[in-house]
Enzyme design. Sequence first.
Site, PDB file in Angstrom:
ATOM      1  N   GLU A  46      46.418  55.000  53.656  1.00 28.61           N
ATOM      2  CA  GLU A  46      46.718  55.144  52.227  1.00 28.61           C
ATOM      3  C   GLU A  46      47.540  53.983  51.694  1.00 28.61           C
ATOM      4  OE1 GLU A  46      50.350  56.760  54.199  1.00 28.61           O
ATOM      5  OE2 GLU A  46      48.210  56.901  54.547  1.00 28.61           O
ATOM      6  N   ASP A  97      37.177  23.079  28.682  1.00 27.20           N
ATOM      7  CA  ASP A  97      36.665  22.460  27.470  1.00 27.20           C
ATOM      8  C   ASP A  97      37.646  21.373  27.045  1.00 27.20           C
ATOM      9  OD1 ASP A  97      35.101  22.124  25.141  1.00 27.20           O
ATOM     10  OD2 ASP A  97      36.447  23.425  24.017  1.00 27.20           O
ATOM     11  N   ASP A 151      37.968  27.894  24.136  1.00 23.03           N
ATOM     12  CA  ASP A 151      38.428  28.623  22.956  1.00 23.03           C
ATOM     13  C   ASP A 151      37.311  28.918  21.968  1.00 23.03           C
ATOM     14  OD1 ASP A 151      37.971  26.050  22.112  1.00 23.03           O
ATOM     15  OD2 ASP A 151      39.772  25.904  20.876  1.00 23.03           O
ATOM     16  N   ASP A 169      31.902  28.349  24.362  1.00 18.60           N
ATOM     17  CA  ASP A 169      32.419  28.479  25.730  1.00 18.60           C
ATOM     18  C   ASP A 169      32.179  29.870  26.321  1.00 18.60           C
ATOM     19  OD1 ASP A 169      33.565  25.882  25.627  1.00 18.60           O
ATOM     20  OD2 ASP A 169      35.259  26.695  24.511  1.00 18.60           O
ATOM     21  N   ASP A 206      56.078  53.196  53.022  1.00 20.14           N
ATOM     22  CA  ASP A 206      55.451  53.123  51.704  1.00 20.14           C
ATOM     23  C   ASP A 206      56.239  52.277  50.708  1.00 20.14           C
ATOM     24  OD1 ASP A 206      53.384  54.593  52.657  1.00 20.14           O
ATOM     25  OD2 ASP A 206      53.907  56.461  51.640  1.00 20.14           O
TER      26      ASP A 206
END
Length: 843
Positions: free
Chosen positions: A277, A319, A584, A588, A682
């Site tokens: 788990e 870009d 942007d 793109d 845990d």
Amino acid sequence: MTASNIRRHPFTGLSSQQARDGLLRDGPNELPRPPRRTPLRITLDVVREPMLAMLLVAGAVYLLLGDRTEAIILLVFACFSILVTIVQESRTENVLESLRDLAAPRALVVRDGETVRIAGRDVVVGDILVLDEGDRIAADGLLLEAAELQVDESLLTGESVPVRKRAGPDEAGVTAEPGGDDTPIVFAGAIVTHGGGIARVTATGSRSSIGRIGHSLAGVDAGAPRLQTETGRIVRICAAIGLAVAALVVALAGFASGDWLGALLSGIATAMSLLPEEFPVVLTVFLAMGAWRIGRVGVLTRRASAIETMGAVTVLCTDKTGTLTQNRMTVTELWLPDAGFAPMATTGCEPAALRLLETSALASAPVPVDPMESAFHAAAQMAAVPDGGERALVHTHGLRPDLLAMSNVWQSPGRTALTVASKGAPEAIAGLCRLEGAALEAMQAAVEDMARRGMRVLGVAVAEAEGDPARPHEEHAFTLLGLAGLSDPLRAGVTEAIDQCRSAGVRVVMITGDYAATARAIARDAGIAGEAVLTGAEVAAMSDGALAAAVARTSVFARTRPEQKLRIVAALKAAGAVVAMTGDGVNDAPALKAADIGIAMGRRGTDVAREASALVLVEDDFGAIVAAIRTGRRIYDNIRKALGFIFGVHVPIAGLAILPLLLGDPVIFGPVHIALLEMIIDPVCALVFEAEREESRIMSRPPRDPAERLFSTAMVARALGQGGLALAVLGGIYLWGAAHAVAVAELRTLVFFALVASILALILANRSFHTALSHAVLRGNTTFRYVLGFVVAAAVLILAVPGLRRLFALTALAPGELAVVAFTGAALLVAFEGTKRIGGSLR
């Protein structure tokens, strides 16, 4: 027809009824948006995640078995993961909503013979659009009339320089692609930077060019996250092993004692200690907290798995316009006929340069919209050009297809002579100035030099005139003042960010719609390696195999269209690269979605780009990508540390569950002891390792091999080796106690706390990949200090309070036994560090 009287036209447009019919037929003129993700929907999506669902199911199973402690621990972690994810994703959705332009763009149309302004969503096919400077075009349309019209189509093409438009025949079948001069089609999303025009709408909504790009995203498969796939596989394997070991324990205990009910309980206790788990705990909590951490540096997470994947990125495709550059033209350099080249930074006191800048501003619109004209005004202001007094603009000569130059005619108070300021293409200005011979050759050489360095070059000239200001400007006696080189400057921090990418082994590739010379110059300034440039036309002509070979040696792609960007990203992925794509614009978006990680700009980015991406840069800071890569590497490292700990810690627990049975003795630990151990394991898995700081030189090493498994053979072998060492020592303590007839409660207590000490040693050893013992002990981690303090305090309470000792079937330990516990932890820590030296660092 001129821009000033473009609204006086003979068109009557659609009737109101025709417009209503068109709206019913085609629907609103807007791109389809996915429904907003409410907190309830986010919650349902989170709960349906396989890893988290398994965590909830495991907690429910433990609850049905009566082990409330373990069930509560699991359910608390599940609820924590759900809460963190909901808060983070809700914040992301809220910020994305604020980034959208909720007010639809307005459009000026002709309806029933009247010019009216309506919401852009109400524009229909057949409408007559009236276009003016500063307008964002609401729909695709065919130009019926154009007056000196120029538009910025960078949203669709990635090219920051406006393009000229001309009117075309009003007939069906006229088509054009975005980009390029003198086409008769205008496109939704473009901005009018100069002049005006009349257009008949030909496509709206998803049928427009911008809409077709958005629609194409539906066919792009982003693929399943690698981390989730691999973790799911190992969880199934570990669950099968755990159940097999539990069945073996039941069989051994049953045949040895004949008490099959007791054997079943022993098997359940063993299964509780071995069920994996912790794996979904690690995955869900680490990624949820990673989204929170990366959000603090201005990166919104739309897919949590992308954070971890950022650590594996080998190629960053970007870009140019609006991503590497500011999408804002500036005057970079001047050329003066008598003085040669002069950078803008050094031209403030040069009289000839001041006159050139003053004239370039006079040749521009007084209130500019065109980015180049804005650049001329800004340059004149920066150079402190003297105020020319109360001039009046008396006439404007616009661009013509046969003369790519424009002139403004100014009247100064108290003077009869007019000042004619002109700017335009160098060859047009040379013609107006009647240059020839050496003067013309010098100018042409300067133009070629500036263009080769990626600048947009315009000539500037001035003339004195008398009489009619509307005389054709070819009739004036112009004097050449020089050339102005304009460029779109890099964003602040881009060069440094690319340098860091290079140090981290991440290759940067620029893919732009701009011209090759401009792309090459920007790449050189930004520090992108290589001089070779591949154009979109060349990409389109290549087979997939040839393109795969080309992308391996080319880092700059120019004049690319959306489908070509998509092919480039696909070719890089096919070659085994982990690809991140930034952008942007609408152009793109398909590549953003196809990349392993799409990164959209938040402020300048379009809705289509943001929806296609996994990460969004809120402040458009390219440098934040480096922070995302750093965070991704840290998260992946810490996941591996946590998983190594999980593998290692279960070896002694499982071994001590089976060892007594092999010797014919009763099991030494019951479910309550396993639950106590899980209260250490845990929190360590979910909190301590998540909070570990990054490894030294994390951004100076190459990306991990994309084919490398999360659960690599080296990692599993080291974890099992460490667990085996702990089992050998603890098993030795148990065998020694059993041989010397130590009481069962006393032996259980000694082995239990020696096991706790070995767990702490495992935590310390796995906090760093480094082999130095000081890194294990001295690395700062506030969360670990709290967990360590909790463990020590709980141990002291259990040993000191008789009631607690009885509850857990333990007893007090003598000082010598406490020394054995402490020595066990210290000796194992040294031994664990030795395993790193033998096997080498995992990083």
